[in-house]
Design an enzyme around this catalytic site. Structure first.
Site, PDB file in Angstrom:
ATOM      1  N   TRP A 173     -11.053   6.645 -30.842  1.00  0.00           N
ATOM      2  CA  TRP A 173     -10.258   6.956 -29.641  1.00  0.00           C
ATOM      3  C   TRP A 173      -8.855   6.382 -29.753  1.00  0.00           C
ATOM      4  O   TRP A 173      -7.876   7.032 -29.368  1.00  0.00           O
ATOM      5  CB  TRP A 173     -10.952   6.478 -28.379  1.00  0.00           C
ATOM      6  N   LYS A 222     -17.881   7.625 -18.156  1.00  0.00           N
ATOM      7  CA  LYS A 222     -18.605   6.600 -18.912  1.00  0.00           C
ATOM      8  C   LYS A 222     -19.303   5.645 -17.946  1.00  0.00           C
ATOM      9  O   LYS A 222     -20.497   5.512 -17.959  1.00  0.00           O
ATOM     10  CB  LYS A 222     -17.655   5.831 -19.837  1.00  0.00           C
ATOM     11  N   ASP A 234      -6.803   1.767 -22.852  1.00  0.00           N
ATOM     12  CA  ASP A 234      -7.855   2.732 -22.537  1.00  0.00           C
ATOM     13  C   ASP A 234      -9.111   1.911 -22.258  1.00  0.00           C
ATOM     14  O   ASP A 234      -9.641   1.260 -23.159  1.00  0.00           O
ATOM     15  CB  ASP A 234      -8.051   3.659 -23.745  1.00  0.00           C
TER      16      ASP A 234
HETATM   17  C1  LIG Z   1     -15.009   9.093 -24.067  1.00  0.00           C
HETATM   18  C2  LIG Z   1     -13.755   8.385 -24.363  1.00  0.00           C
HETATM   19  C3  LIG Z   1     -12.524   9.050 -24.414  1.00  0.00           C
HETATM   20  C4  LIG Z   1     -12.396  10.534 -24.219  1.00  0.00           C
HETATM   21  O1  LIG Z   1     -12.635  10.878 -22.912  1.00  0.00           O
HETATM   22  P1  LIG Z   1     -12.419  12.362 -22.374  1.00  0.00           P
HETATM   23  O2  LIG Z   1     -12.489  12.169 -20.904  1.00  0.00           O
HETATM   24  O3  LIG Z   1     -13.533  13.185 -22.936  1.00  0.00           O
HETATM   25  O4  LIG Z   1     -11.108  12.835 -22.840  1.00  0.00           O
HETATM   26  C5  LIG Z   1     -11.396   8.302 -24.661  1.00  0.00           C
HETATM   27  N1  LIG Z   1     -11.462   6.981 -24.852  1.00  0.00           N
HETATM   28  C6  LIG Z   1     -12.629   6.306 -24.812  1.00  0.00           C
HETATM   29  C7  LIG Z   1     -12.639   4.837 -25.044  1.00  0.00           C
HETATM   30  C8  LIG Z   1     -13.808   6.981 -24.576  1.00  0.00           C
HETATM   31  O5  LIG Z   1     -14.971   6.313 -24.540  1.00  0.00           O
END
Ligand SMILES: *Cc1c(COP(=O)(O)O)cnc(C)c1O
Length: 359
Positions: A101, A195, A171
């Site tokens: 990511w 998540k 993030d």
């Molecule tokens: C799942 C995830 C993403 C991507 O998320 P989307 O909403 O599918 O774009 C980005 N960063 C992390 C840390 C993730 O776990």
């Protein structure tokens, strides 16, 4: 009806109490005679839903007044572009690459300016967090970027990097609301809600106010400008109204559980049950260096692909589902987010013990 223990990394388990509440309100939300799905986002009923959700989130995270909370679409991945478009005034940003990511965010930012990879743990398949106490932070960097909890590899920054005075962007998709954080240490923290918070289809961005300006890169679409959404209270266009509603329910649930201190205690307790077993097991082993382990995503292997596949299959037959590791790493991964009860982790470990004895 029979519910499984769902160890998916995302979309992931939600609190059963929340699912029951939204089911009960499906046909008639609070005397409106309609579902939140059918409701105008300009109605007073919805305005109250979004205001309450924001207020509860602010309470949970103790968000300072000089930060805005934005409910946006496009998932976490959209932020990979939106952040550089809005923040890369010098067209320079530094990235600590600790997984897929972070790598995607780094690559995307490279479309808009100079994206420097100042540290990485790719040499050991992202199984650790690099030492970030004295990194070569660029003097003209607009920000330093991290992915705080690496969903795929199961690592977590337990200490934030020393950014040498530069703004930190994080993030936090897979550790959002798993423990208290000091929001003032970040310029932006954001996460896809699927998540640890709610249904898929939304990202929550918490952004310091001075970063919300018209000074965005030329050509930045209106919809990808933070100011558009900040000025409109996340109602510039039709938001993911139902998702905001469910997230709001989860915020209330978190408060009723005792808030983020209590979630941290529970998450540590749950993770310890699993890690202690992995550390003593003769068949299974964790893949992450102990000091960088995530409380949320726990990858493990047997060292034998066929055995891994057998485990995943037999576990699913016992109602322990979605334990297959990410397609890029293989093995197993148990995601044990806020909504995973301790009983789920205990059931998993009990099954792992039985499987170990039999194989
Ligand atoms: C799942 C995830 C993403 C991507 O998320 P989307 O909403 O599918 O774009 C980005 N960063 C992390 C840390 C993730 O776990």
């Amino acid at each position: 009806m029979s519910r499984v223990y769902n160890f998916s990394a995302g979309p992931a388990v939600l609190p059963e109490e929340v699912l029951r509440e939204v089911a009960a309100e499906m046909l008639d939300y609070n005397g409106t005679g309609m579902s939140v799905m059918e409701m105008s986002h300009r109605s007073s009923a919805f305005q109250e839903i979004i205001d309450t959700a924001e207020a509860d989130l602010r309470d949970l995270l103790a968000i300072p007044d000089n930060y805005k909370v934005l409910f946006l679409q496009g998932g976490a991945s959209q932020q990979f572009a939106m952040i550089p478009m809005n923040l890369m005034r010098n067209r320079v940003a530094d990235f600590i690459v600790t997984g897929q990511w972070a790598k995607k965010a780094w690559q995307e930012a490279g479309k808009y300016g100079k994206a420097n990879k100042i540290a990485s743990s790719e040499d050991k398949t992202f199984s650790y967090i690099p030492d970030c106490s004295d990194l070569p932070v660029s003097p003209d960097a607009d920000y330093v970027y991290i992915c705080e909890n690496n969903t795929i590899y199961g690592t977590k920054f337990h200490t934030l990097p020393n950014t040498k005075g530069k703004d930190l962007v994080a993030d936090v998709s897979s550790c959002f609301l798993s423990e208290p954080v000091d929001v003032s240490k970040y310029a932006i923290l954001y996460g896809g809600v699927q998540k640890n918070i709610g249904p898929a289809g939304m990202v929550i961005t918490i952004i310091r106010e001075d970063l919300i300006t018209d000074q965005v890169l030329p050509g930045t679409p209106t919809m990808l400008t933070y100011k558009t959404h900040a000025d409109a209270g996340s109602l510039y266009n039709t938001p993911n109204a139902y998702c905001i509603y469910v997230c709001g329910k989860v915020f209330k649930w978190l408060k009723s559980m005792g808030g983020l201190e209590e979630m941290k205690r529970r998450n540590e307790e749950k993770a310890k049950i699993l890690y202690d077993f992995l550390d003593s097991s003769t068949l299974f082993k964790g893949t992450v260096v102990p000091q960088d382990r995530s409380l949320m995503n726990v990858p493990f292997i047997t060292g034998d692909k066929d055995m891994d596949a057998k485990f995943v299959k037999e576990a699913a037959a016992q109602g322990l589902v979605n334990l297959k590791g990410h397609r890029s790493v293989g093995g197993m991964r148990a995601s044990i987010y806020n909504a995973m009860p301790k009983a789920g982790v205990e059931a998993l470990v009990a099954f792992m013990k039985r499987f170990e004895e039999e194989n």
